[in-house]
Scaffold this motif. Structure first.
Motif, PDB file in Angstrom:
ATOM      1  N   THR A   1      11.980  22.953 105.033  1.00 52.62           N
ATOM      2  CA  THR A   1      11.317  23.697 104.249  1.00 52.62           C
ATOM      3  C   THR A   1      10.066  23.843 104.118  1.00 52.62           C
ATOM      4  O   THR A   1       9.283  22.364 104.798  1.00 52.62           O
ATOM      5  CB  THR A   1      11.550  23.228 103.133  1.00 52.62           C
ATOM      6  OG1 THR A   1      11.368  21.923 102.612  1.00 52.62           O
ATOM      7  CG2 THR A   1      12.916  23.410 103.090  1.00 52.62           C
TER       8      THR A   1
ATOM      9  N   ASP B   1       5.786  24.113 101.304  1.00 55.96           N
ATOM     10  CA  ASP B   1       5.698  23.585 100.326  1.00 55.96           C
ATOM     11  C   ASP B   1       3.890  23.595 100.888  1.00 55.96           C
ATOM     12  O   ASP B   1       3.582  22.736 100.374  1.00 55.96           O
ATOM     13  CB  ASP B   1       6.115  22.544  99.179  1.00 55.96           C
ATOM     14  CG  ASP B   1       5.519  22.374  98.070  1.00 55.96           C
ATOM     15  OD1 ASP B   1       5.359  23.644  97.270  1.00 55.96           O
ATOM     16  OD2 ASP B   1       6.093  21.793  97.576  1.00 55.96           O
TER      17      ASP B   1
ATOM     18  N   ASN C   1       6.162  29.694  99.863  1.00 56.95           N
ATOM     19  CA  ASN C   1       6.834  28.361 100.153  1.00 56.95           C
ATOM     20  C   ASN C   1       8.034  28.989 101.325  1.00 56.95           C
ATOM     21  O   ASN C   1       8.352  30.269 101.137  1.00 56.95           O
ATOM     22  CB  ASN C   1       8.129  27.273  99.341  1.00 56.95           C
ATOM     23  CG  ASN C   1       6.870  27.271  97.902  1.00 56.95           C
ATOM     24  OD1 ASN C   1       6.327  26.565  98.773  1.00 56.95           O
ATOM     25  ND2 ASN C   1       7.175  26.895  97.322  1.00 56.95           N
TER      26      ASN C   1
END
Length: 778
Positions: free
Chosen positions: A499, A501, A508
């Motif tokens: 991921t 952010d 994202n």
């Protein structure tokens, strides 16, 4: 009483002297006497019969003073008694003894470097056993030897006893550890071509310096001297000094035993170059010209045994490929001392017909025998080829499972058969790595990796990684079975979850997927992998243009990204062809690597594309053995099929491709969009070059340096309509950086410091001027 007796005066004299004399001494008296009884006094644990057996004196017969003294010595030397007295009294011999006490407790005083429990394993004196002064001294010597092996030659160990009740003693070893006896000076006699400083860097033994607290190789270890002699010999001969030899090594210890001085007496001899170089065949039907093409020794080059060995290895590899058994490659050297040249002839000769009877493996406690055996292309019953056995040993070393591998042959049950003994020394195969990086915008990032390349001793590889930073997290698990179904097939399974952010962006991403593949050899150095990948890639958190209520500023992402947000599945079949010259190991100084991959998406899923990547690399120490040159080039392209357009997570970013730039630090951008997010590109290329070299510091400090220069670009979009309908500039704009590295091998693991500077960049690029990595093994 018998008729023959000693006079009262003689008896009194013997008795008095026996009592007064030190333990173990009895005067020799010419007169003889006779006794009929023996009275034993002072024994508690020792049976009287045992004492009489040591005494071994006849009753009712003449006993001379010499025989009486011999009996005393036998009792004393038995090790059972602390004191012994023999006192003739009329017709009775009185044996007065004091038994050695029982050890109550054993303790150590003054030790700081070694723990009590470690010392207790060394000593053979034990609690609740009889105290023996000789054993206590032997224990003290053993403790001193342990300290000496750790470089503390001045250590002193004194055994002391503290008497307790009931004939017991406490045994105390008083220890004065002293300082480490370091090597204060390493000198050389006879060297003209190289300075003492240069030669000291060659040795495994090191001279004490300012970092003596951390350097453990500056303590004297006699076993290192033979290694040092070989290192010196290899160093000189690889530079043309064919006659070099170490004539003597003289280690001296200071009178106070607090320092060592080592002097190497060497003979350099003249420096040789290669003269005439040719190849001849003494085997009918074998063409010498074909083997001569494998020769890497050139006329006029400086003599180097490594080049000769490399040529022999290449020729023997050719013989193996052609199925020529029992063919030897014999180097014949003719010296020309007048012009200091060496004529070299590689002779192909017929060797003895010998077959492998058995392969014995020893030393492996974790690694299974089958993992070792599969590195041997030779099996029982095959023709014996010494070079192939050595190559197998090299392959075993390359696995990284073993600290040392020795493969030697000995005669078998007949002269035509040999037994191959393979002795391995296992080493830790797991690694725990920690990393840290720093960027101006991203701050500090950390990563942790756990890897085991010999899982359960089966040769399987298991990798687990986790990384986190300001705006990014990634984790993955990889399992590799190198011999799937018992064949030379490498099966791989991999899962990941990543991921980001707001990583230098205002959006994202999340990717989760799995990959499985199988890899097999297609040539000596080439392998082909076939694989399948399934992933779900999601772009979310893309901001639509609006006014931030807190700041009053306009914010928002490019409409290109806004239209690409959402999740989609990618199902792809792919292949990778890889070439690595290190597999054969025929050139120890230079290695080449090539990797070409293609993935075809569209076997189900939402994406239809062809992704192609190329990687080439070279690493060489051919210029100088102490200098490593590296160069890498990679490139990639994404081609969408049908009417599809690429999305952000299909395209390439510059992450990790060019040093000196942050993640998402360069590439196409929509500069009119308020957020100016990086859009990534359909194409990329990157060229990285590096030079690693010593800094002139003592080798034992483990500090070396490097210089690097990188260049590359990311470009190309299918949709270039950005904010306000303006076209985004997605042209190929080159970025370039230079930098310096410091490598430091520390007790906690190797550190790498990178200091970089972007030479060519765009105004909107994000640079990273420093990063640090560290790894350690367990």
């Amino acid at each position: 009483m018998t008729d023959r007796k000693l006079g009262k005066g003689a008896l009194a004299l013997i008795s008095a002297l026996a009592v007064a004399a030190p333990v173990g001494m009895l005067p020799t008296v010419a007169a003889a006497y006779v006794f009929n009884n023996v009275r034993i006094e002072g024994n508690q644990r020792i049976e009287p019969q045992t004492i009489l057996s040591y005494l071994d004196l006849p009753r009712g017969q003449d006993v001379s003073g010499g025989a009486l003294n011999d009996a005393l010595q036998r009792l004393q030397n038995s090790g059972l008694f602390e004191t012994v007295e023999l006192v003739p009294s009329a017709g009775t011999l009185v044996v007065r003894i004091r038994e050695f006490p029982t050890i109550n407790v054993i303790s150590f005083e003054g030790n700081k470097k070694l723990k009590d429990e470690n010392l207790a394993e060394i000593v053979k004196s034990k609690s609740r056993r009889v105290y023996s002064p000789a054993q206590a001294e032997a224990d003290a010597a053993a403790i001193s030897q342990i300290y000496a092996s750790d470089g503390r030659l001045a250590a002193r160990v004194d055994p002391r006893i503290i008497r307790r009740s009931d004939n017991r003693v406490d045994l105390v070893f008083e220890i004065l550890e002293g300082d480490v006896t370091e090597i204060e000076r390493i000198g050389f006699v006879g060297n003209r071509a190289f300075s003492d400083k240069r030669l000291r860097n060659v040795l495994q033994t090191k001279q004490a310096g300012i970092l003596r607290t951390f350097i453990k190789r500056d303590t004297f270890a006699p076993e290192r001297l033979s290694v040092d002699e070989k290192l010196l010999t290899d160093f000189y001969r690889s530079r043309g000094y064919a006659d070099f030899r170490v004539q003597a090594v003289a280690p001296e210890v200071a009178r106070e035993r607090d320092a060592f001085y080592i002097t190497f007496n060497i003979y350099e001899g003249p420096r040789y170059t290669f003269g005439k170089v040719d190849t001849v065949s003494e085997v009918p039907g074998v063409d010498a010209a074909e083997f001569n093409a494998q020769n890497r020794v050139k006329k006029g080059g400086v003599y180097n045994p490594t080049e000769i060995d490399t040529s022999i290895r290449r020729m023997e590899a050719l013989a193996i490929r052609k199925g020529l058994n029992f063919v030897n490659i014999e180097p014949r050297i003719t010296r020309n001392e007048r012009n200091q040249t060496l004529d070299l002839t590689f002779a192909l000769t017929r060797g003895q017909r010998v077959f492998v009877e058995r392969i014995d493996i020893e030393g492996n406690t974790t690694t299974l025998d089958e993992v070792i055996r599969r590195q041997f292309s030779t099996v029982e019953g095959d023709p014996f080829n010494p070079r192939e056995i050595r190559n197998s040993a090299e392959r075993l070393r390359a696995l990284g499972y073993f600290a040392d591998v020795q493969a030697e042959s000995r005669q078998g049950s007949s002269p035509e058969q040999v037994i191959v003994d393979v002795n391995v020394e296992e080493q830790p195969t797991g690694s725990l790595s920690f990393g840290a990086s720093y960027g101006v915008a991203t701050g500090v990032g950390f990563n942790v990796g756990l890897s085991e390349k010999n899982f359960l001793g089966r040769g399987q590889q298991l990798d687990l990684s986790f990384a986190t930073g300001s705006g990014t997290q990634s984790s993955g698990l990889t399992f590799v079975e190198p011999y799937f179904l018992g064949r030379n097939l490498k099966a791989r399974a991999q899962v990941w979850y990543n991921t980001t952010d707001r990583l230098n962006s205002e959006y994202n991403t999340r990717t989760v997927g799995l990959l499985t593949g199988i890899e097999f050899p297609v040539s000596e150095n080439g392998r082909l992998e076939l694989r399948y990948k399934l992933s779900k890639d999601t772009l979310y958190g893309v901001e639509e243009d609006h006014i931030d209520p807190d700041t009053g500023e306009e914010v928002g992402s490019s409409p290109i990204l806004f239209n690409e947000q959402g999740g989609y599945f990618t199902s792809a079949l792919g292949y990778t062809y890889s070439y690595d010259s290190r597999t054969a190991g025929l050139d120890p100084l230079t290695s080449y690597r090539l990797r070409f991959s293609q993935d075809f998406a569209g076997v189900g899923g939402d994406v239809k594309s062809i992704t192609t990547t190329l990687y080439t690399g070279i690493e060489s120490r051919a210029w100088r053995p102490s200098v490593t040159m590296l160069a890498e080039f990679e490139a990639g392209a994404v081609h969408m099929l049908g009417n599809d357009t690429s999305r952000l997570l299909d395209r390439f970013t510059g992450n990790g491709k060019i040093r000196g730039f942050e993640p998402n630090g360069y590439g196409p951008r929509d500069l009119l969009a308020p957020n100016e997010d990086v859009l990534a590109g359909n194409y990329f290329w990157a060229l990285r070059t590096e030079l690693q070299f010593p800094l002139g510091l003592p080798e034992e400090y483990g500090i070396t340096g490097g210089l690097f220069a990188d260049a590359g670009s990311v470009w190309g979009l299918d949709n270039t309509v950005g904010a306000f309908g303006n076209e985004v500039d997605d042209s190929m704009k080159v970025r370039a950086s230079i930098g310096a590295s410091v490598f430091w091998t520390t007790p906690i693991g190797p550190l790498r410091f990178n200091f970089s500077h972007a030479l060519k960049k765009e105004d909107y690029d994000d640079v990273q001027n420093f990063d640090l990595t560290i790894s350690t093994k367990f």
